[in-house]
Design an enzyme around this catalytic site. Structure first.
Site: not given
Ligand code: HSE
Length: 439
Positions: A16, A45, A192, A207
């Site tokens: 990002v 940084a 991930e 969220k």
């Molecule tokens: N890991 C999140 C997703 C994206 O799969 O939507 C970042 O919030």
């Protein structure tokens, strides 16, 4: 334009951060025309100095000491793209203490420590903007906080995790099991290496926690969210749901009720004919129901370098425009004035009201359905539909699918405990929640 630029310090130049750097450079002229002054990244940084140098190509100072950025007198706005609750929290608090505005994509940090962070920002008269924290590039924070400000918001429901939506889409399309699709998602780079936060619904819960605060003017209360992910979802239920005219989506839901606010994340059956049911792959969508406007739907990419950078830069422009305004004349962090927050409680999951999809493995003999419906009736649960699937060749048991009308979670749980105790019912009953999401 000879107006003094606003100076940005970027913490983290990964996906990002890199996207933010690129888009700010590429669209510099248009962004300046919109913001009224140039927005320039003056300091970056990152632990990976080589990467930071490669991306920035000498355009700004580069350091591996993030604390140097939040304390640099020339930095006006700190963009935090490190993630997590640890050092990111220290950096954000330090930046605020140093009188710097903060732009962050860190939903975990704000969902868990948001109250403390917003309070500190309020005291210091600085802004903390977080458009990129919810649904990536979709301007949902702006829409709920400002665009819908006339409305009494009734509910918000969103597909706000792309990884799980990709997995569910693949399971439905190809009839594959969860584990198989998860491996594929990891191979493609969607999920991930440790996909727990995504697949167990934690990311979506972060969220929806933030959305519930923006929608209802309540403090962030992640610890009260009910969270159920998709890792135990069986492909057969996706198929049965499809046959009944429903899709299964991992939804973040927050509803205002007479008794309190529902705050929950779980796999949900929704009518296949709804627009949001047709959001496929890694895309995100959020449905917001306001009393004046009715249902509104927001769709787009919830992750990725440039979509998320789009949200980060929108915040940078907002902060740049509002920078010189009196703090009390700015848009409140959580949409409602800090002294006008509501103490509406988050409802315990037992008190949530919804309808249910149930799948039972039952012996195919007289009286079984009668026993089950008697138990449901005893809990005042009304049945909307029943189908029995013929047992496979040589199988002693059949799948029985029932859709209930709206009831309370505690009633369905009480009924299921009794149903599971029947000799004619094998194993656990599969229970999934259903939402109509409008007419
Ligand atoms: N890991 C999140 C997703 C994206 O799969 O939507 C970042 O919030």
């Amino acid at each position: 334009m000879s107006i003094k630029p606003i100076n940005v310090g970027l913490l983290g130049i990964g996906t990002v951060g890199g996207g933010t750097f690129t888009v700010l450079q590429r669209n510099a002229e248009e962004i300046t025309r919109r913001a009224g002054r140039p927005i320039r990244i003056t300091m970056v940084a990152d632990r990976n100095l080589d990467l930071a140098r490669k991306i920035t190509e000498g355009a700004c100072r580069v350091t591996d000491d993030a604390f140097a950025v939040v304390s640099d007198p020339d930095v006006d706005i700190v963009v935090e793209l490190i993630g997590g609750y640890g050092v990111a929290k220290e950096l954000v608090m330090k930046a605020i203490a140093n009188g710097k505005h903060v732009v962050t994509a860190n939903k975990a940090l704000l969902a868990v420590h948001g109250n403390e962070i917003f309070e500190a920002a309020q005291e210091q008269g600085v802004m903390v903007a977080f458009e990129a924290a919810i649904a990536g590039g979709i301007p949902i924070v702006k829409a709920v906080r400002e665009g819908l400000t006339a409305n009494r918001i009734e509910w918000v429901a969103g597909i706000i995790n792309g990884t799980t939506n990709f997995i569910l889409s693949e399971m439905r399309d190809k009839g594959l099991a969860f584990d198989v699709v998860l491996k594929e998602a990891q191979r493609l780079g969607y999920a991930e290496a440790d996909p727990t936060f995504d697949i167990e619904g934690v990311d979506a819960a972060h969220k929806i926690t933030l959305l519930s605060s923006l929608a209802f003017g309540i403090p962030v209360q992640f610890d009260k969210a009910y969270i159920e992910g998709i890792s135990k979802l069986d492909a057969i239920d996706i198929q049965y749901a499809e046959q009944l005219g429903y899709r299964i989506k991992l939804l973040g839901i927050s509803k205002r009720t007479e008794e309190g606010v529902e705050l929950r994340v779980h796999p949900t059956l929704i009518p296949a004919k709804r627009l949001i049911a047709n959001v496929e792959g890694a895309m995100n969508a959020v449905l917001v129901q306001g009393d004046a406007v009715g249902p509104t739907l927001y769709y787009g990419k919830g992750a990725g370098a440039e979509p998320t950078a789009s949200a980060v830069i929108a915040d940078l422009v907002d902060v740049t425009r509002m920078h010189t305004a009196d703090p009390e004349n700015r848009v409140p962090h959580l949409a409602f004035q800090p002294n006008a927050m509501s103490d509406l409680a988050i409802l315990p999951m037992d008190e949530v009201q919804t309808s249910y999809y149930l799948r039972l493995r039952v012996q195919d003999k007289p009286g079984v359905l009668a026993d089950i419906t008697r138990i449901l009736a005893g809990e005042q649960i009304s049945i909307g539909a029943v189908i029995q699937k013929e047992p496979g060749e040589g199988e002693p048991q059949a799948d029985l699918i029932m859709l209930t009308h709206q009831t309370r979670e505690k009633r369905i749980n009480a009924a299921l405990a009794k149903i599971e105790a029947l000799d004619v019912v094998a194993g656990k009953v599969t229970k999934l929640r259903m939402e109509e999401l409008g007419k």
